[in-house]
Scaffold this active site. Structure first.
Site, PDB file in Angstrom:
ATOM      1  NE  ARG A  16      -3.518  -0.358   2.825  1.00 45.30           N
ATOM      2  CZ  ARG A  16      -4.726   0.122   2.504  1.00 45.30           C
ATOM      3  NH1 ARG A  16      -5.427  -0.452   1.556  1.00 45.30           N
ATOM      4  NH2 ARG A  16      -5.231   1.150   3.147  1.00 45.30           N
ATOM      5  CG  ASP A 142      -5.596  10.671   8.885  1.00 45.11           C
ATOM      6  OD1 ASP A 142      -6.415  11.489   8.415  1.00 45.11           O
ATOM      7  OD2 ASP A 142      -5.742   9.449   8.768  1.00 45.11           O
ATOM      8  CE1 TYR A 155      -5.123   6.261  12.179  1.00 43.72           C
ATOM      9  CE2 TYR A 155      -6.690   8.028  11.720  1.00 43.72           C
ATOM     10  CZ  TYR A 155      -5.572   7.295  11.375  1.00 43.72           C
ATOM     11  OH  TYR A 155      -4.890   7.605  10.216  1.00 43.72           O
ATOM     12  CB  ALA A 158      -3.076   7.607  17.899  1.00 43.91           C
ATOM     13  CE  LYS A 159      -1.935   8.026  11.462  1.00 44.58           C
ATOM     14  NZ  LYS A 159      -0.617   7.578  11.006  1.00 44.58           N
TER      15      LYS A 159
END
Ligand SMILES: NC(=O)c1ccc[n+]([C@@H]2O[C@H](COP(=O)([O-])OP(=O)(O)OC[C@H]3O[C@@H](n4cnc5c(N)ncnc54)[C@H](OP(=O)(O)O)[C@@H]3O)[C@@H](O)[C@H]2O)c1
Length: 248
Positions: A16, A142, A155, A158-159
């Protein structure tokens, strides 16, 4: 071949977006340590493809980044194999929903571990080697740091932490090590997230200004730029999202 003889460690590089980053950096002459966790076949195929172009230019290292004791070894194995380290790309990431009411400590450990804790401790282990080379770190962040994704509380956090870490490490590690990030928008649909049905996919694409998904190569180009061609840039996060984040 602007990266000729440079040595770069890419985490989660077997497939990916990670594989696209590896291909781009390798095409520019870099020797790669490609880290993977469970995608052994993809990693071996990638290595075979790249080594057909340039023998002895790619090594593989397997590790679950939640196992803290493995982290310094990744850096040490890279230096043992290639003699130095010029750049670290923190790309590996877990991604799954954590709706309020169903949060578990295990989900916290996994999402924070792969997206935030591992990049920090990999960076720390890499510092002595990167300092010698006046090297750099690139963190894959992100766009949902700025615009949270619903049901992905851990998430997003975390980002968000990784974005803060990017700026914080830039401050700590200057002037010899640059630290930057790339924040992808919609590039590849997650592998195991069936909730993103066709209508939602269309809605997400419609909200990009460029009316399409990006490609893994778009992220690879930004990573390459930050490593190879951005000597006066540190503490920055480049958004690569087709304009989605200004149209959410
Ligand atoms: N795809 C997108 O559109 C998009 C959008 C926004 C941000 N991003 C960010 O861009 C990066 C690449 O995206 P992607 O979609 O290609 O990522 P991905 O496929 O979801 O994950 C990349 C790799 O991370 C590795 N990984 C996960 N947990 C790990 C752990 N505990 N220890 C070691 N490795 C672990 C996996 O390796 P194995 O397969 O070997 O187990 C996986 O192949 C990620 O940081 C992601 O958050 C992507």
């Amino acid at each position: 071949m602007t990266l000729k003889n440079k040595v770069i460690l890419v985490t989660g590089g077997a497939k990916r977006v990670g594989a696209a980053i590896c291909c781009k950096l390798h095409a520019q002459g870099a020797n790669l340590m490609v880290h993977y966790r469970s995608s052994q076949n993809d990693a071996q195929m990638l290595r075979q493809t790249l080594e057909q172009m340039r023998p002895d230019s790619v090594e593989l290292v397997q590790a679950d980044l939640l196992e803290m004791e493995r982290i310094p070894g990744l850096i040490e194995e890279t230096v043992r194999r290639f003699g130095k380290l010029d750049a670290l790309v923190n790309n590996a990431s877990s991604f799954f929903p954590t709706p309020i009411g169903q949060l578990t400590e295990q989900a916290w450990v996994d999402l924070i571990g792969s997206n935030l804790k591992a990049p920090l401790f990999l960076s720390q282990a890499a510092v002595p080697y990167l300092e010698k080379q006046h090297g750099c770190i690139v963190n894959i962040v992100d766009i949902h740091v700025e615009h949270p994704l619903k049901n992905y509380v851990i998430y997003n956090a975390a980002k968000g932490g990784l974005a803060a870490l990017t700026r914080s490490l830039a401050l700590e590690l200057a002037p010899f090590i640059r630290v930057n990030g790339v924040a992808p928008g919609p590039i590849m649909w997650p592998e195991h997230e069936e909730w993103i049905d066709q209508s939602l996919r269309k809605e997400i694409i419609d909200r990009t200004l460029l009316k399409r998904m990006g490609e893994p190569e778009d992220i690879a180009k930004a990573v390459y730029f930050l490593i190879a061609d951005a000597p006066f840039i540190t503490g920055q996060i480049i958004v690569v999202d087709g304009g989605r984040s200004i149209n959410l």
